[in-house]
Design a protein around this motif. Structure first.
Motif, PDB file in Angstrom:
ATOM      1  N   GLY A 139       0.835  -1.198   0.000  1.00 50.52           N
ATOM      2  CA  GLY A 139       0.000   0.000   0.000  1.00 50.52           C
ATOM      3  C   GLY A 139       0.867   1.243   0.000  1.00 50.52           C
ATOM      4  N   PRO A 140       0.406   2.321  -0.639  1.00 57.50           N
ATOM      5  CA  PRO A 140       1.214   3.544  -0.702  1.00 57.50           C
ATOM      6  C   PRO A 140       1.412   4.154   0.678  1.00 57.50           C
ATOM      7  CG  PRO A 140      -1.011   3.948  -1.529  1.00 57.50           C
ATOM      8  CD  PRO A 140      -0.891   2.464  -1.327  1.00 57.50           C
ATOM      9  N   VAL A 141       2.582   4.742   0.896  1.00 57.86           N
ATOM     10  CA  VAL A 141       2.858   5.414   2.163  1.00 57.86           C
ATOM     11  C   VAL A 141       2.836   6.924   1.938  1.00 57.86           C
ATOM     12  CG1 VAL A 141       4.267   3.475   2.945  1.00 57.86           C
ATOM     13  CG2 VAL A 141       5.373   5.447   1.885  1.00 57.86           C
ATOM     14  N   PRO A 142       2.576   7.706   2.956  1.00 54.00           N
ATOM     15  CA  PRO A 142       2.527   9.167   2.799  1.00 54.00           C
ATOM     16  C   PRO A 142       3.892   9.755   2.456  1.00 54.00           C
ATOM     17  CG  PRO A 142       1.436   8.463   4.832  1.00 54.00           C
ATOM     18  CD  PRO A 142       2.184   7.276   4.307  1.00 54.00           C
ATOM     19  N   VAL A 143       3.866  10.947   1.893  1.00 56.91           N
ATOM     20  CA  VAL A 143       5.089  11.693   1.610  1.00 56.91           C
ATOM     21  C   VAL A 143       5.910  11.820   2.887  1.00 56.91           C
ATOM     22  CG1 VAL A 143       5.993  13.983   1.029  1.00 56.91           C
ATOM     23  CG2 VAL A 143       4.154  12.990  -0.333  1.00 56.91           C
ATOM     24  N   GLY A 144       7.203  11.548   2.771  1.00 58.78           N
ATOM     25  CA  GLY A 144       8.096  11.649   3.917  1.00 58.78           C
ATOM     26  C   GLY A 144       8.312  10.358   4.663  1.00 58.78           C
ATOM     27  N   GLU A 145       7.429   9.377   4.470  1.00 57.46           N
ATOM     28  CA  GLU A 145       7.584   8.093   5.146  1.00 57.46           C
ATOM     29  C   GLU A 145       8.371   7.119   4.270  1.00 57.46           C
ATOM     30  OE1 GLU A 145       4.238   6.256   6.919  1.00 57.46           O
ATOM     31  OE2 GLU A 145       3.532   8.105   7.894  1.00 57.46           O
ATOM     32  N   VAL A 146       9.103   6.232   4.937  1.00 57.69           N
ATOM     33  CA  VAL A 146       9.977   5.286   4.233  1.00 57.69           C
ATOM     34  C   VAL A 146       9.214   4.011   3.890  1.00 57.69           C
ATOM     35  CG1 VAL A 146      12.073   3.887   4.417  1.00 57.69           C
ATOM     36  CG2 VAL A 146      12.028   6.199   5.364  1.00 57.69           C
ATOM     37  N   GLY A 147       9.446   3.519   2.693  1.00 54.66           N
ATOM     38  CA  GLY A 147       8.882   2.249   2.258  1.00 54.66           C
ATOM     39  C   GLY A 147       9.727   1.687   1.131  1.00 54.66           C
ATOM     40  N   GLU A 148       9.257   0.585   0.531  1.00 53.79           N
ATOM     41  CA  GLU A 148      10.001  -0.010  -0.578  1.00 53.79           C
ATOM     42  C   GLU A 148       9.690   0.743  -1.870  1.00 53.79           C
ATOM     43  OE1 GLU A 148      10.966  -4.293  -2.770  1.00 53.79           O
ATOM     44  OE2 GLU A 148       9.255  -4.143  -1.398  1.00 53.79           O
ATOM     45  N   VAL A 149      10.723   0.993  -2.658  1.00 49.85           N
ATOM     46  CA  VAL A 149      10.568   1.671  -3.942  1.00 49.85           C
ATOM     47  C   VAL A 149      10.067   0.662  -4.972  1.00 49.85           C
ATOM     48  CG1 VAL A 149      11.722   2.990  -5.760  1.00 49.85           C
ATOM     49  CG2 VAL A 149      12.420   3.274  -3.369  1.00 49.85           C
ATOM     50  N   VAL A 150       8.990   1.020  -5.677  1.00 45.35           N
ATOM     51  CA  VAL A 150       8.430   0.172  -6.729  1.00 45.35           C
ATOM     52  C   VAL A 150       8.309   0.982  -8.014  1.00 45.35           C
ATOM     53  CG1 VAL A 150       7.195  -1.351  -5.135  1.00 45.35           C
ATOM     54  CG2 VAL A 150       6.053   0.698  -5.986  1.00 45.35           C
ATOM     55  N   VAL A 151       8.364   0.280  -9.151  1.00 44.60           N
ATOM     56  CA  VAL A 151       8.412   0.938 -10.462  1.00 44.60           C
ATOM     57  C   VAL A 151       7.553   0.157 -11.447  1.00 44.60           C
ATOM     58  CG1 VAL A 151       9.924   1.847 -12.266  1.00 44.60           C
ATOM     59  CG2 VAL A 151      10.831   1.496  -9.980  1.00 44.60           C
ATOM     60  N   ARG A 152       6.887   0.873 -12.337  1.00 41.96           N
ATOM     61  CA  ARG A 152       6.262   0.207 -13.473  1.00 41.96           C
ATOM     62  C   ARG A 152       6.351   1.099 -14.698  1.00 41.96           C
ATOM     63  NH1 ARG A 152      -0.224   0.052 -11.925  1.00 41.96           N
ATOM     64  NH2 ARG A 152      -0.610   2.306 -12.008  1.00 41.96           N
ATOM     65  N   GLY A 153       6.363   0.447 -15.855  1.00 43.50           N
ATOM     66  CA  GLY A 153       6.485   1.167 -17.113  1.00 43.50           C
ATOM     67  C   GLY A 153       7.044   0.257 -18.187  1.00 43.50           C
TER      68      GLY A 153
END
Length: 520
Positions: free
Chosen positions: A349-363
């Motif tokens: 689930g997305p985390v708020p701006v400023g909080e740390v989480g795993e980086v995910v990418v799509r494209g």
């Protein structure tokens, strides 16, 4: 789209202009490179009997033949498997076997390590050495037209290791390579035919990927005669080939910035340094900007999304008057044009701006999956997003800052070192009961490898010399630990998992001149 089309086009339109240079000397014009590529492709298909989709590994130091080989592989409709030439023979064997490679194209420096693998790797038919009679025979075959490579056709197996220590082949399609090249123009730099790309870093990784947009636009590909980074040679090449860009690890940037001759040549002739692959300390980055001027661009990416996640542009580096300039310099920049980038929690689930989480990418630049590894592919690409394993946070302007690496990757001198493979090598020593490997900050290399070793009960601890020998029998020299710490036990949690954070804290306390946990 087949990348070899770019060579063919320039061979028709700019036949007599320089395409590949070895040092200050033109090795091949576009017309000569296009003809060489078409003939080599004909030899791969005819003389060697390879069929579209077959894998061809390239194991060479940076040299003109590397580029000739890579684009000939694509011209023939085959899949390139560029392999880091600094690996150990055991590592070569694993990658060739896992990718089911049919042919290896190599040079004299690596032939002795690779030739015996024909007997042990089931699919490997032949090792072809350049220079050599066999290579010349293949290169003199009848020319063939450029093969059709669809958007989803595998083009490059990019071998990168995971937490298991076993390399995984990120399957990069022709569409991935095209998108990465177009993204370069959108976010890093425009490229003109009079420009050049200098390959001082290995062509098997970032430098090879950043060579693609330069070939697409008809810039000259320059291979240093030294095969590496010699400051005096680099300064001369910048004078010979104005408008030069190159990819470099932060440690290389730091070294070059400290050389006044390179700095002077760079201010006069350098176009862009694209740096990445490891964190760069703020002080070192400011020194480099002072030495070179605003000619640096940072990229953050992985082999799974070929060097394309975020970028810190040359304009960002140059904007010293911005109130958050130094904060931006410590970030990895803004999401690239062709990708969506998010930061998520443990439930994706997305985390708020400023909080740390795993980086995910799509494209469209994200890999098709890992070669012959459906479970790893499904896990890494779950929910349609590439899960990078890197931890980071966005600020309110959309700049991404990396906070930690979930995969415990060690980056030394711009080279990826995965602790598990070093640990597995150490465990082959009969006197080692357990081992854990972590990285330690190193001013010269970025990070160095430190091993914590638990000896067998009632046995004398193995010496550093013994442990070195054990490692060098199984892994590349640059991966071996620079420091060994013999301990009675490794710190673990209730599930038996080694707590590497505690080991890093022990190192930090020791390096600061105090005992771990002393509070001093």
């Amino acid at each position: 789209m087949n990348p070899a089309v770019w060579v063919e086009r320039h061979g028709r339109r700019r036949r007599d202009e320089p395409a590949i240079a070895e040092g200050e000397r033109v090795h091949a014009t576009w017309g000569a490179w296009a003809a060489r590529t078409a003939s080599l492709a004909g030899g791969l298909r005819g003389e060697l009997g390879l069929a579209p989709g077959d894998r061809v590994a390239i194991v060479m130091r940076n040299r003109p033949a590397y580029l000739e080989a890579m684009y000939a592989v694509w011209h023939a409709g085959l899949v390139a498997v560029p392999v880091n030439a600094r690996l150990h023979p055991h590592e070569f064997a694993y990658i060739l076997g896992h990718s089911r490679t049919s042919v290896v194209l190599t040079d004299e420096e690596h032939a002795e390590d690779l030739a015996p693998l024909v007997e042990s790797v089931d699919t490997l038919r032949e090792v072809v050495v350049t220079p050599g009679d066999r290579w010349d025979r293949i290169a003199s075959a009848a020319m063939v037209p450029v093969a059709d490579l669809g958007t989803d056709s595998p083009a490059w197996l990019f071998y990168t290791s995971g937490t298991t220590g076993r390399p995984k082949g990120a399957t990069l399609t022709a569409g991935n390579l095209l998108m990465a090249s177009l993204s370069y123009f959108a976010d890093i730099d425009a490229v003109a035919p009079q420009d050049a790309i200098l390959h001082a870093a290995p062509l098997s990784h970032g430098s090879g990927l950043y060579g693609l947009p330069h070939v697409a636009r008809g810039a000259t590909s320059v291979l240093p005669e030294s095969g590496g980074v010699d400051p005096a040679e680099l300064a001369a090449l910048l004078g010979r080939w104005p408008g030069t860009s190159f990819f470099a690890a932060p440690t290389m940037v730091k070294r070059l910035a400290a050389d006044p001759v390179v700095a002077e040549a760079a201010r006069a002739h350098l176009k862009t340094i694209i740096y990445g692959g490891a964190p760069m300390y703020l002080a070192d980055l400011e020194d480099a900007l002072d030495a070179f001027g605003p000619k640096l661009a940072q990229i953050y990416g992985q082999g799974e999304t070929p060097m394309t996640i975020t970028a810190l542009s040359k304009a960002d580096h140059a904007e010293r008057d911005h109130p958050r300039w130094r904060d931006r310099l410590q970030s990895v920049g803004f999401p690239r044009t062709d990708v969506e980038v998010g930061v998520v929690d443990g439930d994706d689930g997305p985390v708020p701006v400023g909080e740390v989480g795993e980086v995910v990418v799509r494209g469209a630049v994200v890999m098709a999956g890992y070669w012959d590894a459906p479970e790893a592919s499904a896990e890494t690409l779950r929910g349609g997003w590439l899960h990078t394993g890197d931890m980071g946070s966005f600020d309110d302007e959309g700049y991404l800052t990396l906070r930690d690496r979930a995969k415990d990757l060690i980056i030394s001198g711009g080279m990826n070192i995965y602790p598990r493979e070093v640990e597995e090598a150490l465990l082959h020593h009969p006197g080692v009961r357990a081992a854990a490997v972590v990285g330690r900050a190193d001013e010269e290399w970025g990070e160095s490898v430190v091993a914590f070793v638990v000896p067998m009960d009632d046995a004398a601890p193995p010496t550093p010399e013994e442990l070195d020998r054990t490692c060098l029998e199984r892994i590349a020299r640059y991966k071996r630990p620079k420091d060994y710490r013999v301990v009675d036990a490794l710190p673990t949690n209730n599930y038996g998992k080694v707590l590497k954070r505690e080991l890093r804290e022990q190192l930090s306390a020791t390096d600061a001149g105090k005992e771990p946990g002393s509070g001093a």
